[in-house]
Design a protein around this motif. Structure first.
Motif, mmCIF file in Angstrom:
data_model
loop_
_atom_site.group_PDB
_atom_site.id
_atom_site.type_symbol
_atom_site.label_atom_id
_atom_site.label_comp_id
_atom_site.label_asym_id
_atom_site.label_seq_id
_atom_site.Cartn_x
_atom_site.Cartn_y
_atom_site.Cartn_z
ATOM 1 N N MET A 1 26.883 40.015 38.753
ATOM 2 C CA MET A 1 27.577 40.376 37.564
ATOM 3 C C MET A 1 27.084 40.000 36.608
ATOM 4 S SD MET A 1 31.609 41.418 37.066
ATOM 5 C CE MET A 1 32.237 39.884 37.569
ATOM 6 N N VAL A 25 29.118 34.363 37.778
ATOM 7 C CA VAL A 25 28.805 35.565 36.911
ATOM 8 C C VAL A 25 27.836 34.864 35.563
ATOM 9 C CG1 VAL A 25 29.899 36.976 34.968
ATOM 10 C CG2 VAL A 25 31.452 36.359 37.199
ATOM 11 N N LEU A 109 38.657 37.317 36.171
ATOM 12 C CA LEU A 109 37.600 37.273 37.026
ATOM 13 C C LEU A 109 37.913 38.571 38.007
ATOM 14 C CD1 LEU A 109 34.853 36.324 38.158
ATOM 15 C CD2 LEU A 109 36.035 34.823 39.664
ATOM 16 N N ARG A 113 35.719 42.151 38.280
ATOM 17 C CA ARG A 113 35.049 42.594 39.322
ATOM 18 C C ARG A 113 35.609 44.278 39.732
ATOM 19 N NH1 ARG A 113 35.882 36.851 42.739
ATOM 20 N NH2 ARG A 113 33.758 35.926 42.322
ATOM 21 N N ARG A 117 33.202 47.196 39.832
ATOM 22 C CA ARG A 117 33.215 48.219 41.127
ATOM 23 C C ARG A 117 33.590 49.641 41.388
ATOM 24 N NH1 ARG A 117 37.377 45.752 43.501
ATOM 25 N NH2 ARG A 117 38.891 47.280 43.414
ATOM 26 N N THR A 136 33.937 41.849 47.216
ATOM 27 C CA THR A 136 33.825 41.557 45.797
ATOM 28 C C THR A 136 35.109 40.409 45.159
ATOM 29 O OG1 THR A 136 35.167 43.478 45.211
ATOM 30 C CG2 THR A 136 33.004 43.793 45.383
ATOM 31 N N HIS A 137 36.379 40.472 45.847
ATOM 32 C CA HIS A 137 37.222 39.673 45.476
ATOM 33 C C HIS A 137 37.059 38.155 45.818
ATOM 34 C CE1 HIS A 137 40.698 42.599 44.605
ATOM 35 N NE2 HIS A 137 39.877 42.736 43.719
ATOM 36 N N GLY A 139 34.001 36.859 46.998
ATOM 37 C CA GLY A 139 32.580 36.690 46.687
ATOM 38 C C GLY A 139 32.047 36.300 47.919
ATOM 39 N N ARG A 156 24.058 37.509 43.583
ATOM 40 C CA ARG A 156 23.920 38.605 42.656
ATOM 41 C C ARG A 156 22.912 39.780 42.993
ATOM 42 N NH1 ARG A 156 24.344 33.632 39.129
ATOM 43 N NH2 ARG A 156 22.271 33.532 38.898
ATOM 44 N N SER A 159 24.599 41.810 45.362
ATOM 45 C CA SER A 159 25.605 42.753 44.810
ATOM 46 C C SER A 159 25.127 43.496 44.117
ATOM 47 C CB SER A 159 26.398 41.585 43.874
ATOM 48 O OG SER A 159 27.583 42.178 43.358
ATOM 49 N N HIS A 163 26.272 47.466 44.869
ATOM 50 C CA HIS A 163 27.026 48.321 44.142
ATOM 51 C C HIS A 163 26.511 49.408 43.696
ATOM 52 C CE1 HIS A 163 29.644 44.769 43.024
ATOM 53 N NE2 HIS A 163 30.508 45.624 42.631
#
Length: 223
Positions: A1, A25, A109, A113, A117, A136-137, A139, A156, A159, A163
């Motif tokens: 992210m 992040v 955070l 997220r 999402r 996602t919560h 990680g 990253r 992710s 997504h």
């Protein structure tokens, strides 16, 4: 992210930036609205954390201008104002969520997220593509229910792909989401990271589309 943090309080900005970066992040800091305006117009971010009290105008004014320009990335407002009318003004200008100061960094955070999402069409905090799941919560990443250890850059990159799935993600977009803006990665660095992910997730986990980019290959749609 990758997020843009717009905050002129040096101590608060430093602490929040450090905490978010520790969570993996990528954070770009802007201390005024004019700098933020330039950055959201020229760079690609997953979300913006926007303080309302800026030295060159209200955050609400800047946000309203971005929405008028068609800039639709998620915006989380930071505000010390507890009146509902102030919060309502932020929502009316186009904010997606808000946090009232003082706040817990973990809350910022979690809310970020969730915003990212949902902006990508995922209601559940766990995104699954084939046998790969991204929480996602927490990680965390699992494959067939077993945890997979990833570096920060690998996480990253994965992710970003998960997504976006089933959309194809270009190499340039991946670079922007994996590396800081002041870094200039080698031309083949994304290929190297994808190869490492394939070794950990399976050779067929990520599909390469020549001249276009990459996408998750385990199933046509995420769940």
């Amino acid at each position: 992210m990758k997020i843009l943090l717009v905050e002129d309080d040096a101590a608060l900005a430093k602490g929040l930036k450090h905490a978010l970066e520790r969570a993996g992040v990528l954070v770009t800091l802007a201390v005024d609205g004019l700098t933020a305006d330039y950055l959201v117009s020229t760079e690609r971010y997953d979300a913006v954390v926007l303080d309302l009290g800026l030295p060159d105008g209200s955050g609400i004014q800047w946000l309203g201008s971005w929405r008028e320009q068609g800039i639709d990335l998620p915006v989380l407002i930071l505000t010390a104002r507890e009146r509902w009318s102030d919060k309502a003004a932020g929502f009316s200008a186009g904010a997606d969520d808000y946090v009232t100061k003082p706040f817990e960094t973990a809350e910022v955070l979690f809310r970020l997220r969730a915003l990212v999402r949902r902006a990508n069409g995922h209601a559940h905090p766990v995104i699954s593509v084939g046998d790969i799941a991204l929480d996602t919560h927490a990680g965390q990443v699992t494959r067939t229910g077993m945890p997979v250890a990833l570096t920060a850059q690998e996480f990253r990159l994965l992710s970003c792909l998960m997504h976006a799935s089933p959309r194809i993600v270009s190499r340039s977009e991946l670079c922007e989401h994996v590396y800081d803006g002041d870094q200039e990665p080698d031309s083949n660095v994304i290929d190297v990271q994808v190869s490492r992910l394939r070794r950990k997730l399976g050779n067929n986990a990520i599909e390469t589309l020549r001249g276009q980019g990459y996408r998750m290959a385990n199933g046509s749609e995420p769940s």
